[in-house]
Design a protein around this motif. Sequence first.
Motif, PDB file in Angstrom:
ATOM      1  N   PRO A  25     -45.040 -27.461 -18.789  1.00 29.04           N
ATOM      2  CA  PRO A  25     -43.936 -26.616 -19.250  1.00 29.04           C
ATOM      3  C   PRO A  25     -44.414 -25.447 -20.102  1.00 29.04           C
ATOM      4  O   PRO A  25     -43.877 -24.345 -20.017  1.00 29.04           O
ATOM      5  N   LEU A  26     -45.479 -25.696 -20.891  1.00 28.76           N
ATOM      6  CA  LEU A  26     -46.006 -24.630 -21.748  1.00 28.76           C
ATOM      7  C   LEU A  26     -46.563 -23.497 -20.887  1.00 28.76           C
ATOM      8  O   LEU A  26     -46.268 -22.320 -21.123  1.00 28.76           O
ATOM      9  N   PHE A  27     -47.360 -23.870 -19.852  1.00 20.21           N
ATOM     10  CA  PHE A  27     -47.916 -22.841 -18.983  1.00 20.21           C
ATOM     11  C   PHE A  27     -46.808 -22.058 -18.299  1.00 20.21           C
ATOM     12  O   PHE A  27     -46.856 -20.833 -18.225  1.00 20.21           O
ATOM     13  N   GLU A  28     -45.805 -22.787 -17.801  1.00 19.32           N
ATOM     14  CA  GLU A  28     -44.693 -22.102 -17.136  1.00 19.32           C
ATOM     15  C   GLU A  28     -44.050 -21.089 -18.070  1.00 19.32           C
ATOM     16  O   GLU A  28     -43.780 -19.954 -17.687  1.00 19.32           O
TER      17      GLU A  28
ATOM     18  N   LEU B  58     -43.058 -15.577 -19.801  1.00 23.55           N
ATOM     19  CA  LEU B  58     -43.000 -14.583 -20.877  1.00 23.55           C
ATOM     20  C   LEU B  58     -43.927 -13.411 -20.574  1.00 23.55           C
ATOM     21  O   LEU B  58     -43.563 -12.243 -20.745  1.00 23.55           O
ATOM     22  N   ALA B  59     -45.126 -13.731 -20.082  1.00 24.43           N
ATOM     23  CA  ALA B  59     -46.083 -12.674 -19.760  1.00 24.43           C
ATOM     24  C   ALA B  59     -45.536 -11.801 -18.640  1.00 24.43           C
ATOM     25  O   ALA B  59     -45.619 -10.569 -18.696  1.00 24.43           O
TER      26      ALA B  59
ATOM     27  N   ALA C  10     -43.071  -4.003 -20.266  1.00 24.74           N
ATOM     28  CA  ALA C  10     -43.219  -3.293 -21.536  1.00 24.74           C
ATOM     29  C   ALA C  10     -44.311  -2.247 -21.464  1.00 24.74           C
ATOM     30  O   ALA C  10     -44.387  -1.357 -22.313  1.00 24.74           O
ATOM     31  N   LEU C  11     -45.182  -2.316 -20.425  1.00 25.16           N
ATOM     32  CA  LEU C  11     -46.246  -1.329 -20.313  1.00 25.16           C
ATOM     33  C   LEU C  11     -45.669   0.078 -20.159  1.00 25.16           C
ATOM     34  O   LEU C  11     -46.282   1.059 -20.569  1.00 25.16           O
ATOM     35  N   GLY C  12     -44.463   0.156 -19.555  1.00 23.53           N
ATOM     36  CA  GLY C  12     -43.822   1.446 -19.404  1.00 23.53           C
ATOM     37  C   GLY C  12     -43.598   2.128 -20.744  1.00 23.53           C
ATOM     38  O   GLY C  12     -43.509   3.350 -20.826  1.00 23.53           O
ATOM     39  N   MET C  13     -43.547   1.316 -21.825  1.00 21.37           N
ATOM     40  CA  MET C  13     -43.401   1.821 -23.190  1.00 21.37           C
ATOM     41  C   MET C  13     -44.469   2.840 -23.539  1.00 21.37           C
ATOM     42  O   MET C  13     -44.246   3.777 -24.282  1.00 21.37           O
TER      43      MET C  13
END
Lengths: 319, 370
Positions: free
Chosen positions: B341-344, B349-350, B356-359
């Motif tokens: 579940p943590l990896f998922e 999230l990633a 956000a790179l468009g920022m």
Amino acid sequence: MTAASFSLSRDDRPILIAAAFIVVILVAGTVYTFARFGSAPLLSPAYLLQQLQIGAFLGIVSAGMMIVILIAQIDLSVPWTLAAAAMMATSVGGPLAIPVGLGVGVLVGLVNGVGVAYLRVPSMIFTLGVNAVMRGLMVAHTGGYAPQTGATDLMRMLAGDRTLGIPNALFVWAAVSVLVVVILQRMSLGRYIYAIGNKEAAAYLAGVNTRRVTVVCFVLCGLAAALAGVLLAGYSTKAYQGMGDAYLLPSIAAVVIGGTNILGGRGRYLGTLIGVVLIVLLNSVLSIMEMPEAGRQVIYGLVIIFMLLVYGRGERVTS
Amino acid sequence: MLDDIAIRIRQNIGLVTAILLFCALYIFYNAAHPRGFSSAVLVQNGDEIFALAMLAMAQTVPVLMSGLDLSVGAVMTMVGCFASYLLTGAAGGAPLHLDMFGVHLGLGTFPGGVSGILLGIAVCLAIGAAAGFINGCVVVYGRIQPIIATLATGAVYIGIALFLRPTPGGKIDVDLNWALTNSLGDFASTVHIFDDGAAAWFAPFAWIPVPFVLLVLIPLLVWVPFRRSVLGRAVYAIGSAEGAAYMSGLPIERAKIAAFTLAGFFAGCGGLFLAIQTSSGNADIPQAGAYTLNSIASVVIGGTSLLGGTGSAIGSIFGAMVLRVISFFFRIFDIAPLLQPLFEGVILLAAVSIGALGMLRVKNTLELFR
């Protein structure tokens, strides 16, 4: 008293109608219990206090949720923020239990805030991801079972005990409420929150550091969820998996029923308070009626739609 | 010509990224899988992907007009519960009755056999579309924000599902289950076409899983025509600027209702398949919630903006597939089950933070506040 205080403002109408609906629920429930059992438990202060004690957890979560909704965002990470705070608090134990639990909430709020305010990821999806991460962390931490550690005495005292016959949880809820009202009504932060909710670009041009305010709002929401988690763990003497799942949608519903605009910028805390009471009483009347889960869900949904049809209607976009 | 292609790629950068990401992940997955690139693995994956892909498509339509449908998981669950009554395939037909408030009400017999199953499928899809239509009416005529309106109607639909199936149960016709959740060859031999699937010309296609065929057919037959219709264009226009769409004389109200109806239809497809795949109806509230939330994540990964106006349902299908393939990886790599579940979560999230790179390209801070 001036005449102005009697005229209803746009924000007062929902609150009055919701309050009237609470009376309707109470009357209907009392008529039912009187006809069936010949008693009126809904009108006894002891029963009401007990229901409000359970409602305090939802009330605290809703207070935080309202602040985030006022800036036109949403926090979907509440369920596992609440559970994580409870689990960390019980596993640390001792005098540090409550600070650690609240610290979890602040941390989650910070991450949410940075993601939404600085990375500009829509809050709907970023907080969803954070919720998944928190769930993953807690599953890894507890092994997927209910943690064996119990709540500390202070936590139990705050959530379960009574002072002068009034549950302590109500005092905590009251303190949170006063804090939120002070923030929204008396502090510049409150003005900024409403301004951002109405138009963030305008607030930015007016010189508000909108990103920092957004982070603060998410921290407050995380803090509220964590506080509810710590109290809930104290109330049920331990933390358990999925303890926060039952708080996400009801908290959003309570905020919206209370007249807060889901698009942000408008709404009063009194409305949220009444929304919480409405949902708690509705639940308790339905459980007195021994309504099966199916009927509860249907009635729950219909009540939200009905309340919003009465006063939550938006304006038609025509230009 | 090349310029044209370049422009199209730049306009659909989200879709292209999702497709490339899926291809890379899936090829890597098959290469690492001991029985990779085989029909059996494809069939299994297709079955696991289908329901979420449908829900992702369902979610896309309201998102395109900057709404959100929080009831897709509930509609899926409700349609699945209906399916567990209507698709039993019993030879003499299935008797239906309604028990409510102590009243027993016979509703006659639902026909059995092949015609009964086809009718049952049609009824289930109609129920999904009707649920979406109700959502649309509440949003348009009630003038309630989509997110909160569908939150409420979703509770109602889950309530109906719970009423139908207080405990998991029911039955789905065995042949139907076999035909739809396996390869085209198995489908042909079950429904007795193409010499029971033994025809020579059919052999090259026999390995293709049915869910993947449906994943191509449904968008092609439903989404593409809608996208090209006036209503489809109106949905995009509403997402870009509702006021401008209104002033341009677009049928705003009809487009909104159509968008939610289509979402209900797609969610119904997902629920129908899930019921057929599991051979039962189950009013599982956590599962409904998880599907709703994953559908939103799929939409975002598939390159559709939550602000509306850009993206497509095709991208969402790839978004859903990316999400699912990531969880497939846990099977072939020795990741402790407790860490899954943590990896998922971290990957989800990633994935959503990539946008956000468009920022970094924003020159004027004001552009951030849309």
